[in-house]
Scaffold this motif. Structure first.
Motif, PDB file in Angstrom:
ATOM      1  N   SER A 207       0.811  -1.217   0.000  1.00  0.00           N
ATOM      2  CA  SER A 207       0.000   0.000   0.000  1.00  0.00           C
ATOM      3  C   SER A 207       0.841   1.261   0.000  1.00  0.00           C
ATOM      4  O   SER A 207       0.444   2.286  -0.537  1.00  0.00           O
ATOM      5  CB  SER A 207      -0.909   0.021   1.231  1.00  0.00           C
ATOM      6  OG  SER A 207      -1.726  -1.137   1.261  1.00  0.00           O
ATOM      7  N   SER A 208       1.997   1.201   0.610  1.00  0.00           N
ATOM      8  CA  SER A 208       2.809   2.406   0.782  1.00  0.00           C
ATOM      9  C   SER A 208       3.990   2.467  -0.150  1.00  0.00           C
ATOM     10  O   SER A 208       4.702   3.465  -0.179  1.00  0.00           O
ATOM     11  CB  SER A 208       3.329   2.472   2.224  1.00  0.00           C
ATOM     12  OG  SER A 208       4.239   1.401   2.455  1.00  0.00           O
ATOM     13  N   GLY A 209       4.220   1.419  -0.919  1.00  0.00           N
ATOM     14  CA  GLY A 209       5.398   1.403  -1.772  1.00  0.00           C
ATOM     15  C   GLY A 209       6.681   1.325  -0.981  1.00  0.00           C
ATOM     16  O   GLY A 209       7.740   1.756  -1.442  1.00  0.00           O
ATOM     17  N   ALA A 210       6.608   0.771   0.228  1.00  0.00           N
ATOM     18  CA  ALA A 210       7.779   0.568   1.095  1.00  0.00           C
ATOM     19  C   ALA A 210       8.500   1.876   1.417  1.00  0.00           C
ATOM     20  O   ALA A 210       9.708   1.911   1.571  1.00  0.00           O
ATOM     21  CB  ALA A 210       8.745  -0.425   0.456  1.00  0.00           C
ATOM     22  N   THR A 211       7.732   2.970   1.515  1.00  0.00           N
ATOM     23  CA  THR A 211       8.360   4.259   1.782  1.00  0.00           C
ATOM     24  C   THR A 211       8.480   4.565   3.269  1.00  0.00           C
ATOM     25  O   THR A 211       9.238   5.463   3.642  1.00  0.00           O
ATOM     26  CB  THR A 211       7.553   5.383   1.116  1.00  0.00           C
ATOM     27  OG1 THR A 211       6.204   5.354   1.631  1.00  0.00           O
ATOM     28  CG2 THR A 211       7.516   5.207  -0.393  1.00  0.00           C
ATOM     29  N   CYS A 212       7.744   3.892   4.111  1.00  0.00           N
ATOM     30  CA  CYS A 212       7.814   4.188   5.545  1.00  0.00           C
ATOM     31  C   CYS A 212       8.413   3.005   6.298  1.00  0.00           C
ATOM     32  O   CYS A 212       8.140   1.850   5.981  1.00  0.00           O
ATOM     33  CB  CYS A 212       6.434   4.534   6.095  1.00  0.00           C
ATOM     34  SG  CYS A 212       5.218   3.220   5.949  1.00  0.00           S
ATOM     35  N   PRO A 213       9.235   3.277   7.324  1.00  0.00           N
ATOM     36  CA  PRO A 213       9.808   2.191   8.121  1.00  0.00           C
ATOM     37  C   PRO A 213       8.744   1.518   8.979  1.00  0.00           C
ATOM     38  O   PRO A 213       7.790   2.153   9.426  1.00  0.00           O
ATOM     39  CB  PRO A 213      10.852   2.899   8.983  1.00  0.00           C
ATOM     40  CG  PRO A 213      10.385   4.318   9.056  1.00  0.00           C
ATOM     41  CD  PRO A 213       9.698   4.602   7.752  1.00  0.00           C
ATOM     42  N   ILE A 214       8.935   0.221   9.211  1.00  0.00           N
ATOM     43  CA  ILE A 214       8.003  -0.574  10.010  1.00  0.00           C
ATOM     44  C   ILE A 214       8.755  -1.149  11.195  1.00  0.00           C
ATOM     45  O   ILE A 214       9.816  -1.766  11.034  1.00  0.00           O
ATOM     46  CB  ILE A 214       7.381  -1.696   9.173  1.00  0.00           C
ATOM     47  CG1 ILE A 214       6.614  -1.102   7.979  1.00  0.00           C
ATOM     48  CG2 ILE A 214       6.447  -2.552  10.024  1.00  0.00           C
ATOM     49  CD1 ILE A 214       6.107  -2.152   7.008  1.00  0.00           C
ATOM     50  N   VAL A 215       8.204  -0.963  12.386  1.00  0.00           N
ATOM     51  CA  VAL A 215       8.830  -1.433  13.618  1.00  0.00           C
ATOM     52  C   VAL A 215       7.875  -2.376  14.337  1.00  0.00           C
ATOM     53  O   VAL A 215       6.703  -2.056  14.518  1.00  0.00           O
ATOM     54  CB  VAL A 215       9.187  -0.265  14.563  1.00  0.00           C
ATOM     55  CG1 VAL A 215       9.939  -0.782  15.779  1.00  0.00           C
ATOM     56  CG2 VAL A 215      10.000   0.787  13.829  1.00  0.00           C
ATOM     57  N   ILE A 216       8.378  -3.528  14.758  1.00  0.00           N
ATOM     58  CA  ILE A 216       7.607  -4.461  15.577  1.00  0.00           C
ATOM     59  C   ILE A 216       8.078  -4.356  17.017  1.00  0.00           C
ATOM     60  O   ILE A 216       9.285  -4.362  17.295  1.00  0.00           O
ATOM     61  CB  ILE A 216       7.765  -5.907  15.069  1.00  0.00           C
ATOM     62  CG1 ILE A 216       7.097  -6.064  13.704  1.00  0.00           C
ATOM     63  CG2 ILE A 216       7.162  -6.904  16.066  1.00  0.00           C
ATOM     64  CD1 ILE A 216       7.252  -7.445  13.102  1.00  0.00           C
ATOM     65  N   GLY A 217       7.131  -4.247  17.933  1.00  0.00           N
ATOM     66  CA  GLY A 217       7.453  -4.200  19.356  1.00  0.00           C
ATOM     67  C   GLY A 217       6.483  -5.061  20.136  1.00  0.00           C
ATOM     68  O   GLY A 217       5.622  -5.727  19.561  1.00  0.00           O
ATOM     69  N   GLY A 218       6.628  -5.057  21.454  1.00  0.00           N
ATOM     70  CA  GLY A 218       5.726  -5.824  22.290  1.00  0.00           C
ATOM     71  C   GLY A 218       6.364  -7.078  22.856  1.00  0.00           C
ATOM     72  O   GLY A 218       7.548  -7.351  22.677  1.00  0.00           O
ATOM     73  N   SER A 219       5.531  -7.883  23.506  1.00  0.00           N
ATOM     74  CA  SER A 219       6.040  -9.045  24.234  1.00  0.00           C
ATOM     75  C   SER A 219       6.506 -10.175  23.322  1.00  0.00           C
ATOM     76  O   SER A 219       7.101 -11.140  23.797  1.00  0.00           O
ATOM     77  CB  SER A 219       4.972  -9.574  25.201  1.00  0.00           C
ATOM     78  OG  SER A 219       3.801  -9.949  24.496  1.00  0.00           O
ATOM     79  N   ILE A 220       6.269 -10.067  22.016  1.00  0.00           N
ATOM     80  CA  ILE A 220       6.798 -11.084  21.108  1.00  0.00           C
ATOM     81  C   ILE A 220       8.324 -11.123  21.181  1.00  0.00           C
ATOM     82  O   ILE A 220       8.947 -12.165  20.962  1.00  0.00           O
ATOM     83  CB  ILE A 220       6.339 -10.834  19.658  1.00  0.00           C
ATOM     84  CG1 ILE A 220       6.642 -12.069  18.786  1.00  0.00           C
ATOM     85  CG2 ILE A 220       6.972  -9.578  19.096  1.00  0.00           C
ATOM     86  CD1 ILE A 220       6.033 -12.017  17.413  1.00  0.00           C
ATOM     87  N   LEU A 221       8.935  -9.993  21.556  1.00  0.00           N
ATOM     88  CA  LEU A 221      10.387  -9.936  21.647  1.00  0.00           C
ATOM     89  C   LEU A 221      10.908 -10.618  22.903  1.00  0.00           C
ATOM     90  O   LEU A 221      12.122 -10.749  23.075  1.00  0.00           O
ATOM     91  CB  LEU A 221      10.855  -8.484  21.584  1.00  0.00           C
ATOM     92  CG  LEU A 221      10.499  -7.749  20.288  1.00  0.00           C
ATOM     93  CD1 LEU A 221      10.982  -6.309  20.323  1.00  0.00           C
ATOM     94  CD2 LEU A 221      11.083  -8.469  19.085  1.00  0.00           C
ATOM     95  N   ASP A 222      10.003 -11.056  23.775  1.00  0.00           N
ATOM     96  CA  ASP A 222      10.412 -11.867  24.921  1.00  0.00           C
ATOM     97  C   ASP A 222      10.654 -13.314  24.522  1.00  0.00           C
ATOM     98  O   ASP A 222      11.342 -14.057  25.223  1.00  0.00           O
ATOM     99  CB  ASP A 222       9.341 -11.832  26.022  1.00  0.00           C
ATOM    100  CG  ASP A 222       9.218 -10.469  26.666  1.00  0.00           C
ATOM    101  OD1 ASP A 222      10.230  -9.724  26.688  1.00  0.00           O
ATOM    102  OD2 ASP A 222       8.115 -10.135  27.139  1.00  0.00           O
ATOM    103  N   VAL A 223      10.077 -13.732  23.403  1.00  0.00           N
ATOM    104  CA  VAL A 223      10.163 -15.134  22.997  1.00  0.00           C
ATOM    105  C   VAL A 223      10.823 -15.311  21.628  1.00  0.00           C
ATOM    106  O   VAL A 223      11.069 -16.431  21.203  1.00  0.00           O
ATOM    107  CB  VAL A 223       8.760 -15.798  22.973  1.00  0.00           C
ATOM    108  CG1 VAL A 223       8.162 -15.801  24.374  1.00  0.00           C
ATOM    109  CG2 VAL A 223       7.831 -15.071  22.003  1.00  0.00           C
TER     110      VAL A 223
END
Length: 265
Positions: A207-223
């Motif tokens: 949808s964005s043509g990969a122009t904006c950075p995407i960051v994943i956060g939250g408790s998924i980074l605990d595992v």
């Protein structure tokens, strides 16, 4: 016995694994730093009893009383509400609070947050017109309190935040297509799969043509390891720290430059 224990059901039927996951995700929060040193025990207890009271009006009354005694609204939002959410999860694990009690309590905490700062709850609350963040909690995920806390923090930093709770891929795609977005933050729980996140990111990229950075956060980074999360989902970055996410996306610098420009420095 404290009144909030009336919300507990000691002999309720055993929960399914899905319900167990629901409780765990419901009390997940965005703030991961040690915040215990910022808490006043008496105020913590007062807010806890109010949030878990059978009288829903006590939550608002407790917040008003705290503010009247000089407590900063930002402190309640950033320290007390996340800590209370964790405490509710601990009570449930210790069989001192029912599934329904946790659900009601977390809902009251969300109401407290909305009452603290009406502008924090607005998607258009911003002093930085060129910095817009899309914050997503994926569909069928219930850890919404952490995302609400995070959105209020970002808005107070001057960013415009659109919060998608239970965002469907098509709704996310439509928003990105119509609206300028400088970064996408995805709040993900430990129970989510990397494949599900990959599918969401694929929609965003398309949808964005990969122009904006995407960051994943939250408790998924605990595992999951950060490298695995980014490599297997297509996200640009993964972090549990909001300030680090802003820095990685170049938004922290943008905000400072705009403030300097407005001040003529």
């Amino acid at each position: 016995m404290a009144e909030y224990l009336k919300l507990g059901v000691k002999n309720e039927p055993a929960m399914s694994q899905a319900s167990l996951g629901f409780v765990g995700r419901s009390v997940a929060v965005a703030v991961v730093e040690d915040i215990s040193h910022n808490l006043d025990p008496n105020l913590f207890t007062a807010l806890k009893d109010a949030a878990l009271s059978t009288n829903p009006d006590e939550s608002k009354q407790a917040v008003k009383a705290a503010l009247a005694h000089g407590t900063h609204p930002e402190d309640i939002a950033d320290f007390y509400i996340p800590a209370l959410a964790r405490d509710m999860g601990d009570l449930w694990c210790a069989d001192q609070l029912s599934f329904a009690g946790v659900t009601i309590g977390v809902s009251r905490l969300q109401a407290m947050l909305r009452a603290l700062g009406p502008n924090w709850a607005s998607d258009n609350a911003t002093t930085n017109e060129n910095a817009s963040i899309l914050l997503i909690v994926p569909q069928d995920v219930y850890h919404t309190l952490g995302a609400i806390v995070l959105s209020s923090q970002l808005r107070r930093k001057g960013f415009s935040v659109k919060l998608f709770l239970g965002g469907k891929p098509e709704d996310i795609a439509n928003h990105i297509t119509r609206t300028k977005t400088d970064a996408v933050f995805i709040s993900s729980s430990a129970g989510e799969t990397l494949e599900k996140l990959r599918q969401i990111i694929e929609v965003i990229r398309g949808s964005s043509g990969a122009t904006c950075p995407i960051v994943i956060g939250g408790s998924i980074l605990d595992v999951q390891e950060i490298h695995d999360v980014t490599a297997l989902t297509g996200a640009d970055y993964a972090t549990k720290l909001p300030d680090e996410a802003l820095k990685l996306c170049g938004l922290q610098e943008t905000e400072k430059k705009k403030i300097s420009a407005r001040n003529g420095t």
